[in-house]
Design an enzyme around this catalytic site. Structure first.
Site, PDB file in Angstrom:
ATOM      1  N   ASP A 106      39.971  31.542  50.402  1.00 33.22           N
ATOM      2  CA  ASP A 106      39.755  32.529  49.342  1.00 33.22           C
ATOM      3  C   ASP A 106      38.296  32.529  48.860  1.00 33.22           C
ATOM      4  OD1 ASP A 106      41.039  34.300  47.303  1.00 33.22           O
ATOM      5  OD2 ASP A 106      40.137  32.824  45.976  1.00 33.22           O
ATOM      6  N   HIS A 135      46.791  42.119  49.395  1.00 33.88           N
ATOM      7  CA  HIS A 135      47.324  42.143  48.026  1.00 33.88           C
ATOM      8  C   HIS A 135      46.265  42.537  47.001  1.00 33.88           C
ATOM      9  CE1 HIS A 135      45.185  38.503  48.602  1.00 33.88           C
ATOM     10  NE2 HIS A 135      45.191  38.295  47.310  1.00 33.88           N
ATOM     11  N   ASP A 136      45.048  42.817  47.489  1.00 38.46           N
ATOM     12  CA  ASP A 136      43.947  43.157  46.556  1.00 38.46           C
ATOM     13  C   ASP A 136      43.572  44.623  46.585  1.00 38.46           C
ATOM     14  OD1 ASP A 136      42.084  40.114  47.224  1.00 38.46           O
ATOM     15  OD2 ASP A 136      43.547  40.592  45.667  1.00 38.46           O
ATOM     16  N   GLU A 145      37.778  34.613  53.659  1.00 36.85           N
ATOM     17  CA  GLU A 145      37.747  35.883  52.919  1.00 36.85           C
ATOM     18  C   GLU A 145      36.386  35.913  52.259  1.00 36.85           C
ATOM     19  OE1 GLU A 145      38.714  36.290  49.124  1.00 36.85           O
ATOM     20  OE2 GLU A 145      39.246  38.390  49.181  1.00 36.85           O
ATOM     21  N   ASP A 188      47.005  29.851  52.001  1.00 33.14           N
ATOM     22  CA  ASP A 188      45.878  30.461  51.301  1.00 33.14           C
ATOM     23  C   ASP A 188      45.181  29.341  50.514  1.00 33.14           C
ATOM     24  OD1 ASP A 188      45.690  33.773  50.002  1.00 33.14           O
ATOM     25  OD2 ASP A 188      44.178  32.192  49.821  1.00 33.14           O
TER      26      ASP A 188
HETATM   27  O1  TEU Z   1      39.841  38.109  46.120  1.00 28.97           O
HETATM   28  C1  TEU Z   1      38.448  38.193  45.892  1.00 28.97           C
HETATM   29  C2  TEU Z   1      38.131  39.622  46.084  1.00 28.97           C
HETATM   30  O2  TEU Z   1      37.319  39.984  46.905  1.00 28.97           O
HETATM   31  C3  TEU Z   1      38.879  40.624  45.303  1.00 28.97           C
HETATM   32  O3  TEU Z   1      39.649  39.971  44.317  1.00 28.97           O
HETATM   33  C4  TEU Z   1      37.825  41.448  44.594  1.00 28.97           C
HETATM   34  O4  TEU Z   1      36.674  40.668  44.450  1.00 28.97           O
HETATM   35  C5  TEU Z   1      38.301  41.741  43.208  1.00 28.97           C
HETATM   36  O5  TEU Z   1      39.492  42.455  43.354  1.00 28.97           O
HETATM   37  C6  TEU Z   1      37.209  42.517  42.495  1.00 28.97           C
HETATM   38  O6  TEU Z   1      36.860  43.640  43.252  1.00 28.97           O
HETATM   39  C7  TEU Z   1      40.375  36.788  46.186  1.00 28.97           C
HETATM   40  C8  TEU Z   1      41.897  36.958  46.151  1.00 28.97           C
HETATM   41  O7  TEU Z   1      42.309  37.694  47.302  1.00 28.97           O
HETATM   42  C9  TEU Z   1      42.236  37.700  44.873  1.00 28.97           C
HETATM   43  O8  TEU Z   1      43.630  38.004  44.831  1.00 28.97           O
HETATM   44  C10 TEU Z   1      41.859  36.811  43.717  1.00 28.97           C
HETATM   45  O9  TEU Z   1      42.058  37.547  42.518  1.00 28.97           O
HETATM   46  C11 TEU Z   1      40.388  36.382  43.788  1.00 28.97           C
HETATM   47  O10 TEU Z   1      39.950  35.994  45.091  1.00 28.97           O
HETATM   48  C12 TEU Z   1      40.164  35.169  42.907  1.00 28.97           C
HETATM   49  O11 TEU Z   1      40.848  34.073  43.466  1.00 28.97           O
END
Ligand code: TEU
Ligand code: CA
Length: 620
Positions: A274, A403-404, A332, A174
């Site tokens: 990311d 994980h989000d 992403e 990542d």
């Molecule tokens: O995620 C970005 C993202 O799209 C989500 O975090 C979303 O924007 C956020 O939950 C608000 O809706 C990436 C990673 O997957 C996430 O875990 C990180 O928190 C984020 O970037 C920052 O690095």
């Protein structure tokens, strides 16, 4: 401003921006046809109260950023290992704890490689394992060349990579290059010395008064600016400890590219990038349009979600790092739609190989923290449209969880009374559609959302910040209800290896419980686990399910999702009931043999969430 709406809608960027606005407003796309012949200037006059000129300037700037339109016309699908592979995302902190400190680690993952190989996983994607203060669980990197101490040592990593490759599997890292931790050496030097070369690695900006330099808001609540001195501020789109890097700076770009090459020299097979679409910001970091800010929930997003030099930076990374090593890269890219996705991932553009689109995760007009029932008919419509439009020069990623996000299955069936058949239905669609399946840890055992009872159980910085923000305008109970609906912690509780314990013998950093466990699922031939295992194996042996043509049937029939995957030598049909009601079968199956079903007994009609994979008997 003289452009007609239909011309704007025909432009890839214009298409996606208009589509995104309609999605957020829950307005039907057919609306565009009615206003297609109106000029943009007419629309501006009609909406001058809501959309000030800055909105139209942003839209026109975005459209003029990338003049190329994606190459159309059909070429045969180019065969690639990453089009055939099944990917499996591991959230290391919650996967397996080998030393009882309550935190998952690399040796824990090593101990489960045979399990993953047995399931049929080809590629492991590790969420960040670099040295980090863990403000955002590793997405705040303090040292790109060091392993987070809680996860182990660089030796542990080298050994893990060796063992992954020994099993014929691959590993992707990542890569978080939109921002670093505020504890990164570069940022510490930037703060310590205004004349340091690292000052320009970040976005420092003067403000004339004691307000932030612009109205941008963070994804983790509040302003997107940290005040670093009386007149100076530093940009952070995410937490206050995640400082955005200034990609305009050539020295920064080359340091990042050298770091990527360093990991490629170690033998990693590629990267998940990311929020990589955020790395290019509009010149001068102008204020965000208020209406867009309200609509999207974040001010300023139109100035960075598809920035002016994004393609240039991605081409440079590809040319200098990925291409020489033939490395794989998936971006992403929150907010990027299908047409922009084509510009960023079409094979002839030499930028990214694939991307994660998020438009299917929430229904139109809904956001992650809204409580609602997800209707699989929306996913059917999304998948059909994407598959038809995406063609053969691009390749979709097919995922429900990461994980989000809360667990997808729990959005559809809140009572979890259909978990077994519904999890198998989702697996069937994911493993027989056109694109690369991305599993997330726990998918294979029917992992669901958690019934967290209070904020004490919540760990995610996004949820904690949002809770405090919500408590300023609603009761604690209402605020917690919203957090419960959308917290990322639903996906971050431990992998349930045995019925009594989770992923750790120690006091786990986060508590959670799944209705089933790997132990129970592996023992039960009829389990979700075995359903995944069979299908992963079957699609490898019958590659019509990967590279075959695809044809959809009964597209307009609600709750029925039927499609064929075929070549000149084999013909498969997938038949799905997307509802929890009994439905009449619409297809004649007497020339087919049943390959796999999520119901043991045969019945004339389709039961709740029933899915069947058939193979046509050719000798008739
Ligand atoms: O995620 C970005 C993202 O799209 C989500 O975090 C979303 O924007 C956020 O939950 C608000 O809706 C990436 C990673 O997957 C996430 O875990 C990180 O928190 C984020 O970037 C920052 O690095
Ligand atoms: Ca541990």
């Amino acid at each position: 401003m003289d452009s007609k709406i239909k011309e704007i809608y025909a432009h890839p960027v214009g298409h996606d921006v208009i589509k995104k606005l309609l999605l957020q407003l829950n307005i039907n796309e057919s609306y565009v046809k009615w206003i297609g012949s109106l000029k943009l200037s007419t629309i501006q006059n009609l909406t001058h109260k809501q959309f000030d000129p800055s909105f139209y300037n942003s839209l026109i700037t975005l459209m003029n950023t990338e003049r190329d339109v994606p190459v159309e016309g059909e070429t045969p699908i180019a065969k690639k290992w990453w089009k055939e592979a099944v990917f499996y995302q591991i959230y290391p902190k919650s996967f397996m704890d080998s030393n009882g400190d309550g935190i998952g680690d690399l040796q824990g993952i090593l101990s489960k490689l045979d399990y993953l190989q047995g399931l049929g996983v080809d590629v492991i994607w590790l969420s960040p394992i670099y040295d980090s203060p863990n403000d955002d669980n590793g997405y705040d990197i303090r040292d790109y060349h060091k392993i987070m101490k809680e996860f182990g040592t660089m030796e542990d990593f080298d050994n893990l990579l060796l063992e992954v490759h020994k099993r014929g599997m691959r590993l992707i890292m990542d890569l978080v290059i939109n921002h670093t931790s505020d504890e990164h050496e570069w940022y510490k030097q930037a703060l310590a010395d205004k004349t340091s070369k690292y000052r320009n690695y970040y976005h420092f900006k003067q403000s004339n008064d004691d307000n932030p330099p612009n109205n941008w808001t963070s994804f983790f609540s509040g302003s997107a600016w940290n005040q670093v001195s009386e007149k100076e501020w530093a940009l952070h789109l995410f937490s206050k400890k995640q400082m955005d890097l200034n990609w305009e700076n050539e020295a920064l770009r080359s340091e990042i590219i050298q770091m990527i090459q360093w990991w490629l020299d170690k033998g990693v097979d590629g990267f998940r990038m990311d929020v990589v679409n955020y790395i290019s910001k509009a010149k001068g970091l102008p204020d965000g349009n208020k209406v867009i800010g309200e609509l999207m929930g974040y001010y300023g997003i139109e100035h960075y979600f598809y920035g002016p030099k994004l393609h240039e930076y991605l081409r440079q990374i590809r040319a200098e790092a990925f291409a020489p090593y033939d490395a794989y890269a998936i971006g992403e890219m929150p907010g990027i739609g299908m047409e922009m996705g084509k510009l960023l991932t079409s094979q002839e553009r030499q930028e990214l190989d694939m991307f994660f689109s998020f438009d299917h995760l929430e229904m139109p007009g809904k956001a992650r923290f809204d409580e609602y029932i997800y209707d699989l008919n929306y996913y059917k419509k999304y998948l059909i449209e994407y598959t038809k439009q995406y063609g053969n020069q691009r390749w979709m990623s097919l995922f429900y969880n990461n994980h989000d996000n809360p667990r997808f299955i729990s959005k559809i069936d809140r009572t979890h009374q259909y978990t077994d058949v519904l999890a198998k239905l989702l697996a069937m669609i994911q493993l027989t559609s056109k694109g690369t399946p991305y599993m997330f840890q726990g998918d294979e055992i029917g992992a669901v959302n958690q019934d967290f009872t209070s904020m004490e159980a919540i760990r995610d910085v996004e949820s904690i910040n949002l809770y405090h923000e919500l408590c300023m305008c609603m009761s604690e109970e209402e605020a917690f209800t919203k957090i419960l609906a959308g917290t990322r912690d639903h996906a971050r509780v431990g992998m349930q290896w045995t019925s009594d314990g989770g992923f750790s013998q120690g006091q786990a950093w986060i508590t959670g419980k799944q209705p089933s466990s790997v132990e129970l699922q592996v023992q039960d031939e009829q389990s979700i686990y075995h359903f995944y295992k069979f299908l992963i194996q079957y699609r490898k042996l019958h590659q019509e399910l990967i590279y075959g043509d695809i044809k959809f049937y009964f597209e307009k029939t609600k709750d029925m999702f039927v499609y064929a995957r075929y070549s000149s030598s084999a013909f498969y049909v997938v038949e799905c009931n997307l509802s929890n009601k009994v439905k009449n079968r619409l297809m004649n199956i007497n020339k087919y043999e049943l390959v796999l079903s999520n119901y043991q007994e045969r019945e004339r009609r389709l039961r709740a969430y029933e899915c069947n994979l058939y193979r046509r008997i050719h000798n008739e």
